[in-house]
Design a protein around this motif. Structure first.
Motif, mmCIF file in Angstrom:
data_model
loop_
_atom_site.group_PDB
_atom_site.id
_atom_site.type_symbol
_atom_site.label_atom_id
_atom_site.label_comp_id
_atom_site.label_asym_id
_atom_site.label_seq_id
_atom_site.Cartn_x
_atom_site.Cartn_y
_atom_site.Cartn_z
ATOM 1 N N ALA A 72 -5.991 23.101 -5.468
ATOM 2 C CA ALA A 72 -4.970 22.748 -4.899
ATOM 3 C C ALA A 72 -4.454 21.651 -4.951
ATOM 4 O O ALA A 72 -5.144 20.296 -4.594
ATOM 5 N N ARG A 73 -3.562 20.894 -5.130
ATOM 6 C CA ARG A 73 -2.824 19.655 -5.405
ATOM 7 C C ARG A 73 -2.117 19.302 -4.067
ATOM 8 O O ARG A 73 -1.701 20.223 -3.654
ATOM 9 N N VAL A 74 -2.295 18.301 -2.850
ATOM 10 C CA VAL A 74 -2.317 18.183 -1.592
ATOM 11 C C VAL A 74 -1.789 16.781 -1.720
ATOM 12 O O VAL A 74 -2.086 15.440 -2.892
ATOM 13 N N ASP A 75 -0.809 16.439 -1.444
ATOM 14 C CA ASP A 75 0.051 14.923 -0.887
ATOM 15 C C ASP A 75 -0.898 14.187 -0.273
ATOM 16 O O ASP A 75 -1.019 14.659 0.832
ATOM 17 N N GLY A 80 -2.482 11.175 5.127
ATOM 18 C CA GLY A 80 -2.603 9.880 5.620
ATOM 19 C C GLY A 80 -3.245 8.477 4.064
ATOM 20 O O GLY A 80 -3.808 7.296 4.383
ATOM 21 N N ARG A 81 -2.689 8.597 3.124
ATOM 22 C CA ARG A 81 -3.590 7.778 1.850
ATOM 23 C C ARG A 81 -2.835 7.859 1.254
ATOM 24 O O ARG A 81 -2.756 8.190 -0.640
ATOM 25 N N PRO A 82 -1.763 7.167 1.096
ATOM 26 C CA PRO A 82 -0.928 7.068 0.308
ATOM 27 C C PRO A 82 -0.351 5.882 -0.803
ATOM 28 O O PRO A 82 0.207 6.054 -1.432
ATOM 29 N N VAL A 83 -1.616 5.191 -0.523
ATOM 30 C CA VAL A 83 -1.206 3.856 -1.796
ATOM 31 C C VAL A 83 -2.853 4.700 -2.793
ATOM 32 O O VAL A 83 -4.128 4.648 -2.239
ATOM 33 N N GLU A 84 -2.538 5.410 -3.774
ATOM 34 C CA GLU A 84 -3.805 5.629 -4.980
ATOM 35 C C GLU A 84 -4.138 4.231 -5.746
ATOM 36 O O GLU A 84 -2.972 3.343 -6.527
ATOM 37 N N VAL A 85 -5.261 4.051 -6.485
ATOM 38 C CA VAL A 85 -5.151 3.472 -7.186
ATOM 39 C C VAL A 85 -7.006 3.862 -8.282
ATOM 40 O O VAL A 85 -6.999 4.526 -7.636
ATOM 41 N N LEU A 86 -6.614 3.439 -9.029
ATOM 42 C CA LEU A 86 -7.495 3.030 -10.140
ATOM 43 C C LEU A 86 -8.704 2.008 -10.305
ATOM 44 O O LEU A 86 -7.772 1.150 -10.750
ATOM 45 N N ALA A 87 -9.341 2.455 -9.863
ATOM 46 C CA ALA A 87 -10.300 1.578 -9.777
ATOM 47 C C ALA A 87 -11.599 1.704 -11.462
ATOM 48 O O ALA A 87 -11.145 2.473 -11.565
#
Length: 162
Positions: A72-75, A80-87
């Motif tokens: 499932a693709r979850v928003d 409560g985790r709106p900030v996404e980063v690629l480390a």
């Protein structure tokens, strides 16, 4: 998290040799790639097979490892985790990669991780609560034994390809 001890052990193994999809399988796979919730009836209509025959094909694709799972693709913002980063993480040549990967698997912020080629050794997708949370996750990554350096890019907008 997509990276587990079991997935590391099996990640190099592809589908079994008899798993090569034929044209009908490719229609099923294409539909499932675009809509993982497509019903057997919808898949059958697209292939011209009966629902029963389509069910058998889907089951075989799963058994042979061609279909690795349904997700499932979850928003993440709703969670409560709106900030996404690629480390990007670079490790020393003597680093214990299994221990590093286990540490990644133990973090709630890690969405997925990939061992990669190039200047960095790992790409890690993080979903964080806030920018200070991003800083904390980067600090944790940098403190892992064997880590030489880590940097991150803030992910602004996901491009919907289809």
């Amino acid at each position: 998290m997509a990276l587990t001890s079991a997935s590391r052990r099996s990640s190099g193994a592809g589908p079994v040799p008899d798993a090569t999809p034929d044209d009908t399988d490719r229609v099923i796979l294409d539909l499932l790639l675009h809509d993982g919730r497509a019903t057997l009836h919808e898949l059958a209509a697209a292939t011209g097979l009966s629902t029963s025959a389509t069910s058998v094909r889907v089951r075989r694709l799963v058994e042979r490892g061609v279909i690795a799972g349904f997700h499932a693709r979850v928003d993440r913002a709703v969670l409560g985790r709106p900030v996404e980063v690629l480390a990007q993480v670079q490790v020393r040549a003597d680093a214990d990669l299994a221990a590093f990967e286990d540490a990644l698997a133990g973090s709630a912020a890690v969405v997925s991780a990939w061992q990669v080629t190039g200047e960095y050794d790992y790409a890690v997708h993080l979903a964080c609560r806030s920018l200070p949370d991003v800083e904390e996750e980067l600090r944790r990554l940098r403190e892992q034994p064997g880590v030489r350096r880590a940097s991150a890019q803030l992910l602004l907008h996901q491009v919907q390809l289809s």
